[in-house]
Design a protein around this motif. Structure first.
Motif, short mmCIF file in Angstrom:
data_model
loop_
_atom_site.label_atom_id
_atom_site.label_comp_id
_atom_site.label_asym_id
_atom_site.label_seq_id
_atom_site.Cartn_x
_atom_site.Cartn_y
_atom_site.Cartn_z
N TYR A 161 20.98 -2.83 -73.24
CA TYR A 161 20.64 -1.43 -72.97
C TYR A 161 21.69 -0.80 -72.07
O TYR A 161 22.24 -1.46 -71.20
N ALA B 109 22.02 2.83 -69.75
CA ALA B 109 21.27 3.98 -69.27
C ALA B 109 22.12 4.85 -68.37
O ALA B 109 22.96 4.36 -67.60
N ARG C 182 12.41 1.17 -68.49
CA ARG C 182 12.51 2.59 -68.13
C ARG C 182 12.17 2.79 -66.66
O ARG C 182 12.85 3.52 -65.94
N PHE D 272 15.08 1.48 -64.59
CA PHE D 272 16.19 2.43 -64.61
C PHE D 272 15.89 3.62 -63.69
O PHE D 272 16.74 4.03 -62.89
N ILE E 25 18.83 6.67 -72.51
CA ILE E 25 18.86 5.21 -72.67
C ILE E 25 19.23 4.89 -74.11
O ILE E 25 18.70 5.51 -75.04
#
Length: 153
Positions: free
Chosen positions: A71, A73, A46, A49, A78
């Motif tokens: 993943y 995003a 996170r 990102f 996400i």
């Protein structure tokens, strides 16, 4: 820069010396988890990102990690992709490139980015089941795509 000026979509599957490109702007950055950490200096997804979206002109970040969770995003969402286990991996060479190629092809054809990445991941997984690098059976890829578990986190 020329692609941006001509409004041509861009997917970048690289991480070294790409900051000037990211500052100009791209649609999709598709790299693996280790490359994301190297690019951002962050180990938490996170945070990595957030770092990218705050500093670069990128719309979507797609992260692969071999057989581990992938993943996708955007600046405010996400998704986590749990890939089905593969019993008979023959050759993983070219899987990342296959994921990029199929994801971008689907994206260019108007497929929602979440599903476009699932298609890319499924094709990459199917390619691991063949001896020839980056070659996959489309029917196996479709079957694997139905088995991918996508969850917004």
């Amino acid at each position: 820069a020329a692609a941006r000026e001509l409004d041509i979509p861009v997917l970048l599957d690289s991480w070294k010396e790409i900051i000037p490109v990211l500052e100009i702007g791209i649609d999709i950055l598709k790299i693996n988890r280790e490359e994301l950490s190297a690019l951002t200096g962050q180990t938490d997804l996170r945070t990595a990102f957030d770092y990218c979206f705050a500093r670069f002109a990128v719309n979507i970040i797609a992260i692969t990690a071999g057989p581990d969770n992938a993943y996708l995003a955007t600046d405010d969402k996400i998704w986590e992709y749990r890939l089905p286990p593969l019993d008979n991996v023959v050759n993983p060479i070219g899987a990342g490139d296959t994921a990029s190629a199929i994801t971008f092809t689907e994206y260019l054809h108007g497929t929602d980015p979440v599903e476009a990445f699932a298609a890319g991941l499924a094709a990459a997984s199917a390619g691991c089941l063949t001896e020839q690098a980056a070659v996959f059976d489309p029917e196996i890829a479709k079957k694997l795509q139905r088995m991918i578990k996508i969850k917004r986190i």
